[in-house]
Each structure stands twice: as C-alpha cells, then as structure tokens.
Design an enzyme around this catalytic site. Structure first.
Site, PDB file in Angstrom:
ATOM      1  N   GLN A 175      -8.942  37.230 -20.145  1.00 43.63           N
ATOM      2  CA  GLN A 175      -7.679  37.853 -20.534  1.00 43.63           C
ATOM      3  C   GLN A 175      -6.977  38.535 -19.364  1.00 43.63           C
ATOM      4  O   GLN A 175      -5.788  38.324 -19.130  1.00 43.63           O
ATOM      5  CB  GLN A 175      -7.913  38.872 -21.654  1.00 43.63           C
ATOM      6  CG  GLN A 175      -6.611  39.530 -22.084  1.00 43.63           C
ATOM      7  CD  GLN A 175      -6.726  40.257 -23.408  1.00 43.63           C
ATOM      8  OE1 GLN A 175      -7.793  40.335 -23.988  1.00 43.63           O
ATOM      9  NE2 GLN A 175      -5.635  40.782 -23.883  1.00 43.63           N
ATOM     10  N   GLU A 232      -6.669  34.174   7.764  1.00 41.02           N
ATOM     11  CA  GLU A 232      -6.471  35.275   8.702  1.00 41.02           C
ATOM     12  C   GLU A 232      -6.895  36.605   8.099  1.00 41.02           C
ATOM     13  O   GLU A 232      -7.364  37.488   8.803  1.00 41.02           O
ATOM     14  CB  GLU A 232      -4.995  35.366   9.093  1.00 41.02           C
ATOM     15  CG  GLU A 232      -4.694  34.725  10.416  1.00 41.02           C
ATOM     16  CD  GLU A 232      -3.227  34.796  10.747  1.00 41.02           C
ATOM     17  OE1 GLU A 232      -2.766  35.883  11.111  1.00 41.02           O
ATOM     18  OE2 GLU A 232      -2.546  33.776  10.627  1.00 41.02           O
ATOM     19  N   THR A 268     -12.971  49.839 -21.664  1.00 34.55           N
ATOM     20  CA  THR A 268     -12.594  48.974 -22.778  1.00 34.55           C
ATOM     21  C   THR A 268     -13.814  48.436 -23.505  1.00 34.55           C
ATOM     22  O   THR A 268     -13.683  47.863 -24.564  1.00 34.55           O
ATOM     23  CB  THR A 268     -11.764  47.776 -22.294  1.00 34.55           C
ATOM     24  OG1 THR A 268     -12.500  47.118 -21.274  1.00 34.55           O
ATOM     25  CG2 THR A 268     -10.440  48.234 -21.740  1.00 34.55           C
ATOM     26  N   ASN A 307      -7.573  49.668 -13.492  1.00 38.73           N
ATOM     27  CA  ASN A 307      -6.465  50.008 -14.392  1.00 38.73           C
ATOM     28  C   ASN A 307      -6.077  51.475 -14.325  1.00 38.73           C
ATOM     29  O   ASN A 307      -4.904  51.808 -14.318  1.00 38.73           O
ATOM     30  CB  ASN A 307      -6.825  49.661 -15.834  1.00 38.73           C
ATOM     31  CG  ASN A 307      -6.749  48.169 -16.073  1.00 38.73           C
ATOM     32  OD1 ASN A 307      -6.092  47.459 -15.317  1.00 38.73           O
ATOM     33  ND2 ASN A 307      -7.410  47.684 -17.098  1.00 38.73           N
ATOM     34  N   GLY A 331     -16.506  39.670 -20.780  1.00 38.62           N
ATOM     35  CA  GLY A 331     -17.529  38.637 -20.758  1.00 38.62           C
ATOM     36  C   GLY A 331     -17.070  37.392 -20.023  1.00 38.62           C
ATOM     37  O   GLY A 331     -17.785  36.834 -19.201  1.00 38.62           O
ATOM     38  N   THR A 332     -15.832  36.954 -20.326  1.00 38.81           N
ATOM     39  CA  THR A 332     -15.344  35.710 -19.725  1.00 38.81           C
ATOM     40  C   THR A 332     -15.065  35.895 -18.240  1.00 38.81           C
ATOM     41  O   THR A 332     -15.531  35.130 -17.401  1.00 38.81           O
ATOM     42  CB  THR A 332     -14.056  35.244 -20.430  1.00 38.81           C
ATOM     43  OG1 THR A 332     -14.297  35.190 -21.833  1.00 38.81           O
ATOM     44  CG2 THR A 332     -13.659  33.868 -19.955  1.00 38.81           C
TER      45      THR A 332
END
Length: 450
Positions: A11, A254, A179, A206, A144-145
């Site tokens: 996400q 670079e 989260t 965040n 998780g993803t």
C-alpha cells in the site's frame, strides 16, 4: 538511454508511487491518458524523460513501472483513478488475499505465488530498455507486503540483474505513530534483506513528514495524500537529473559512489526545502543560501532522527530551478564553517552537488507553493542508527516473550530467522558506531554549540 524501472510494492509503495507519477506527468506535460502534446519525436527518441517513460508507436507515454500488492483494493484505486489510462493493465499486479501485516506471508506463503509474475513483468520492461540503469523500489517495512514481498523481490532482482543498482525508498515505522503491533518484527526481518540487496536506501518516516506538514504547511491534520506529495517532491528532485538536462547532472550510480563509504552503511536521510505554503511564499523569496541552510535543519529531515547527534559522512545536494554554481559553492562553504554540522574526520569534503534548471513543479490544488528554486538533500549520517536502535528495542521487548511469533512460524518461517536478522541489525548499529568514532580525538567538545 539510461532507463530506470520503478517498482511499487504494497500500500505505501503504491500510494507514494501514485503521487510520484502524478508529479512526473505534470513536470513533463504528459496528460493522464499518456499523450504528450509537447513531444515532437514519435517513438522512442532521445528525450531525457524517456528514462522513465517508454513511448508506443501511437505516441502514448507509458511509465516504466510495476505496481504490486497482495490484495486488490489499493491497486483498484489506480485502475479506476485519474491516471488509469496511463498504465498498461499488465503493470498493475494484485493478488486475492493480503499479507495481513505478516512478513512471513508476504515472503513465503502468499508472496511466493505472485513473485514470478512480477519478475516476468519486470523482465518485459527491462527488455524494452536499451541501457537499463537500475531499479527504484518503493515500499514500507512495517506492513506485510512491503516488507515480505519487498524483500523477496529484491532478493530475486539481485539474482537476475546482479550488477544493476537498486535504490530503495523505504518507509520506516515512526517512534510514536504505529499502524500495526508487529511492525518491529517486519522491519527487522525486512531490513536484514535491504542490507544485502539494496545499494542505497532512503529512509522516510511518516511521523517526521506529518510534523513537516503541520509545522511548515500549517495543515492541522495531514492525510496520506499530503505526506505522499511531499515525498514525491523529494523523489522527483532526485530523479530530475535523469529526466531533464541540467548543469551538474547526477546519475543513480553516482549517488552510490558518493554516498556509500562502506557497502552496509547505505541508509540515507533526506530533506527538502523550501517547504512553504502558498500564502507564505507570496511574501518571501528564498535565496540559495537560505534553502541550503534549511535543508540541514534537523526539523527538515524526513526521518525521525537528529543529525546533530551524529556526524555526516557525505551529502548530496540536488538543486533545481534558478540556481547557479557560484551560489551553490558559497552556500556549501558557509555550511562547512558551521560548527553544528559535523563531518567524520576521514571525509573532509563530503559534498556532491547537482543542479537542474527545471524549476520545481507543484500539483494544482496541492499544499506546496510554487517556488523559483528548491533543494533536496540526501545525506549519509551516523545518526541514522537511532532509527534502527529504536526498532531493535521494540523488537527485543516483544521477542523476549516470543509474542506473536507463532503467526510467523505458522507461515513457514523458522525462529532462527528472527535471531539471525536481529543479530545482523545489532552488527549494523555497531558499524555505525565505529564509522562515527574519531581517530583518537575526544568527543567532549560537542556540548557548547547547540
């Protein structure tokens, strides 16, 4: 051409990706349906923006990007959003069930089924390039993803494209804002593979970006859209030198050469200036010296760690807009004389500068003001270790009680992987400590400057 392929995972990766491609399209004058009225050469052409967009015979510009998620909702937003015609349907890959905040599901059980499809799509994009330069990988390590599938893809990319550089834009868990409960596990397991399989990783967090939105843009309750638009400006500044022609161009490789003193020490802080709202910008014109200074402010850092607690090893300053090398040299000279900004003693010069004449673009209806010049700084500082030690501490508290571990073991992981990853991070903290240690110099003189 020196093409770059962007890979957006999970996400966070996808939503940051949306903000980035929206901005790229505005910067290049590409419409949401992929048409580009300003582009005179039909077909590939040598235009600089072709590093990020491939061109079809019909004159449509398609991002060189893949979006992957284990569950469909976030990608469905792309499929139905404003830019739905920009992407080829094959570039948007989604599974049926998500990773449920579980690294093991993203990496072993569910991620395993989708990873070959992803690599196949990436292979198609790579075949379409004349001189693939490397990959930009966007993910978050708390879920998780992003953590599980992200690491799996990076591992497989290392096998298939060994020599190509991989730049990671990684959202790390924040100190206060969380989260999910198992963030520390996912982050440690994922960082273990980021250490090995990315060449440069830019840490985002965040909470730090929330604070920038609140403080500098006066947004009381920032949304993810506000955050992502700010992040996309940073990423756009980094990649501007690949997409436009400038005075001092900086290539992806670079970055690596100038910022990474030792292979493991490749986690960077980023900052962007000026972050000002439209009503403020109306009254102030910011000079090169001013924006350079504010890029070094601890409050401008996009990850929660204080660079004054550590030492800089190297900095990369990417200016864009109305900037001339003379001003840059003067600004950098001033920074070097400041006692508060300390460099390690074995790296006295430490600055890499890039200038791009394309002024920063703003998203219509966005929060940022239209300015004449901006700077983005990527710095390698020993204070990044704070981010890791914070996550490690939370990991230890949970792992001491083996809390939640059964969810991971049930998906085919072994407990040994936890301790292996944790030891790797302990070694990383130690590496940062040693890199910042002075050659026989004492450390007492830091107190009085602040």
């Amino acid at each position: 051409m020196r093409e770059c392929i962007s890979i957006h995972i999970g996400q966070a990766g996808i939503q940051v990706g949306n903000a980035c491609w929206e901005l790229y399209c505005l910067e290049h004058g590409i419409q949401p349906d992929g048409q580009m009225p300003g582009d005179k050469t039909v077909g590939g052409g040598d235009d600089a923006f072709n590093t990020f967009f491939s061109e079809t015979g019909a004159g449509k510009h398609v991002p060189r990007a893949v979006f992957v998620d284990l569950e469909p909702t976030v990608i469905d937003e792309v499929r139905t959003g404003t830019y739905r015609q920009l992407f080829h349907p094959e570039q948007l890959i989604s599974g049926k069930e998500d990773a449920a905040n579980n690294f093991a599901r993203g990496h072993y059980t569910i991620g395993k089924e989708i990873v070959d499809l992803c690599l196949d799509r990436i292979r198609k994009l790579a075949d379409n390039c004349t001189g693939l330069q490397g990959f930009l990988v966007f993910n978050a390590v708390g879920g998780g993803t992003g953590s599980g599938l992200g690491s799996l893809l990076l591992e497989r990319l290392s096998v298939d494209y060994g020599k190509k550089s991989k730049l990671g834009f990684t959202v790390y868990p924040s100190p206060q804002v969380s989260t999910s409960v198992v963030e520390p596990y996912n982050s440690v397991l994922s960082t273990h593979s980021l250490l090995e399989h990315t060449d440069v990783s830019i840490l985002l967090d965040n909470e730090a970006i929330y604070d920038i939105c609140r403080r500098s843009l006066n947004i009381e309750r920032p949304t993810y859209t506000n955050l992502n638009r700010l992040v996309s400006q940073v990423i756009s500044s980094l990649t501007a030198s690949l997409r436009f022609d400038g005075a001092l161009n900086v290539d992806v490789t670079e970055f690596q050469t100038n910022l990474v003193p030792y292979p493991r020490i490749h986690f960077m802080l980023s900052s962007y200036a000026p972050v000002i709202s439209a009503e403020k910008a109306f009254h102030e014109q910011l000079s090169v010296a001013e924006i350079t200074n504010s890029a070094f402010e601890p409050a401008s850092m996009m990850a929660k760690c204080d660079p004054r607690h550590g030492k800089y090893m190297a900095c990369c300053l990417m200016y864009r807009g109305d900037v001339v090398p003379k001003d840059v040299n003067a600004a950098v000279g001033t920074i070097k004389t400041k006692r508060t900004i300390q460099f390690v003693d074995w790296c006295p010069t430490g600055f890499k500068c890039g200038i791009n004449y394309q002024p920063p673009t703003v998203v219509p209806g966005g929060d940022l003001a239209k300015v004449q010049r901006a700077v983005c700084m990527i710095s390698n500082s020993t204070s990044v270790a704070e981010v890791f030690s914070r996550i490690d501490h939370k990991f230890d508290l949970m792992y001491a009680k083996r809390a939640f571990v059964h969810w991971y073991v049930g998906e085919g992981m072994e407990e040994g992987e936890f301790s292996e990853a944790r030891e790797d991070l302990a070694a990383l903290e130690k590496d940062y400590e040693e890199v910042g240690a002075e050659g026989g110099d004492d450390e007492d003189d830091e107190g009085e400057e602040y």
